[in-house]
Design a protein around this motif. Structure first.
Motif, PDB file in Angstrom:
ATOM      1  N   GLU A 122     -16.801  22.578 140.669  1.00 15.30           N
ATOM      2  CA  GLU A 122     -16.582  23.479 139.535  1.00 15.30           C
ATOM      3  C   GLU A 122     -15.737  22.826 138.278  1.00 15.30           C
ATOM      4  O   GLU A 122     -15.891  22.957 137.041  1.00 15.30           O
ATOM      5  N   GLU A 123     -14.533  22.303 138.792  1.00 14.91           N
ATOM      6  CA  GLU A 123     -13.403  21.768 137.723  1.00 14.91           C
ATOM      7  C   GLU A 123     -14.411  20.609 137.098  1.00 14.91           C
ATOM      8  O   GLU A 123     -14.022  20.395 136.009  1.00 14.91           O
ATOM      9  N   ARG A 124     -15.081  19.948 137.856  1.00 16.76           N
ATOM     10  CA  ARG A 124     -15.625  18.553 137.139  1.00 16.76           C
ATOM     11  C   ARG A 124     -16.732  19.235 135.960  1.00 16.76           C
ATOM     12  O   ARG A 124     -16.629  18.704 134.750  1.00 16.76           O
ATOM     13  N   VAL A 125     -17.221  20.383 136.496  1.00 14.25           N
ATOM     14  CA  VAL A 125     -17.942  20.894 135.336  1.00 14.25           C
ATOM     15  C   VAL A 125     -17.372  21.511 134.179  1.00 14.25           C
ATOM     16  O   VAL A 125     -17.545  21.341 132.958  1.00 14.25           O
ATOM     17  N   MET A 126     -16.098  22.009 134.478  1.00 12.58           N
ATOM     18  CA  MET A 126     -15.423  22.657 133.401  1.00 12.58           C
ATOM     19  C   MET A 126     -14.911  21.704 132.587  1.00 12.58           C
ATOM     20  O   MET A 126     -14.803  21.764 131.312  1.00 12.58           O
ATOM     21  N   GLU A 127     -14.237  20.657 132.934  1.00 13.78           N
ATOM     22  CA  GLU A 127     -14.009  19.571 132.353  1.00 13.78           C
ATOM     23  C   GLU A 127     -14.930  18.807 131.138  1.00 13.78           C
ATOM     24  O   GLU A 127     -14.645  18.531 130.101  1.00 13.78           O
ATOM     25  N   GLN A 128     -16.265  18.871 131.915  1.00 14.77           N
ATOM     26  CA  GLN A 128     -17.211  18.162 131.056  1.00 14.77           C
ATOM     27  C   GLN A 128     -17.554  19.266 129.830  1.00 14.77           C
ATOM     28  O   GLN A 128     -17.889  18.951 128.684  1.00 14.77           O
TER      29      GLN A 128
END
Length: 145
Positions: A122-128
């Motif tokens: 989830e955090e990888r998606v939020m960062e992107q």
């Protein structure tokens, strides 16, 4: 992203807790403490869901790419994952109510599994999706507590 929704994962870990629990019931003090912890945990998760709904962004954990807003206020001021903290708290309340040391193992298992399988993707998606705004938020707000 995982294919098992986090609430279903939490229920699975709760079933394991129940299987590991000793046969004797909880005393009144332990029941009261478990009830208070459960109420606070459900309240935290509920407030987090309500905040997402107010922001008109998705609460669907299997599709974080559908997020339209980075929510950083309300319960999200203290933790980046109040819904998952609430689920872990509910499992801790269940362990407290059931008693025994072994009932705490599924709490730890849930925290490790949800962190690895759900939160990190989830955090990888939020960062992107949110770039510098996410980076600033992640620097000032802890993942758990």
């Amino acid at each position: 992203m995982p294919v098992i929704p986090p609430p279903v994962m939490a229920l699975g870990f709760a079933a394991v807790q129940h299987a590991l629990a000793p046969k004797e019931g909880a005393g009144p003090v332990r029941k009261a403490a478990a009830t208070a912890l459960a109420a606070g945990s459900v309240g935290l998760a509920g407030a987090a869901v309500a905040r997402f709904r107010e922001a008109r962004t998705t609460v669907h954990p299997l599709h974080p790419e559908k997020a339209t807003t980075l929510v950083t206020d309300g319960p999200y001021r203290r933790t980046r994952n109040p819904m998952y903290v609430g689920m872990a708290g509910a499992l801790a309340a269940h362990a407290l109510g059931e008693g025994g040391l072994l009932t705490w193992l599924p709490v730890a298992g849930f925290v490790l599994a949800i962190d690895e399988l759900q939160i990190q993707p989830e955090e990888r998606v939020m960062e992107q999706k949110f770039g510098d705004a996410w980076d600033d938020y992640a620097l000032r707000t802890k993942r758990w507590l």
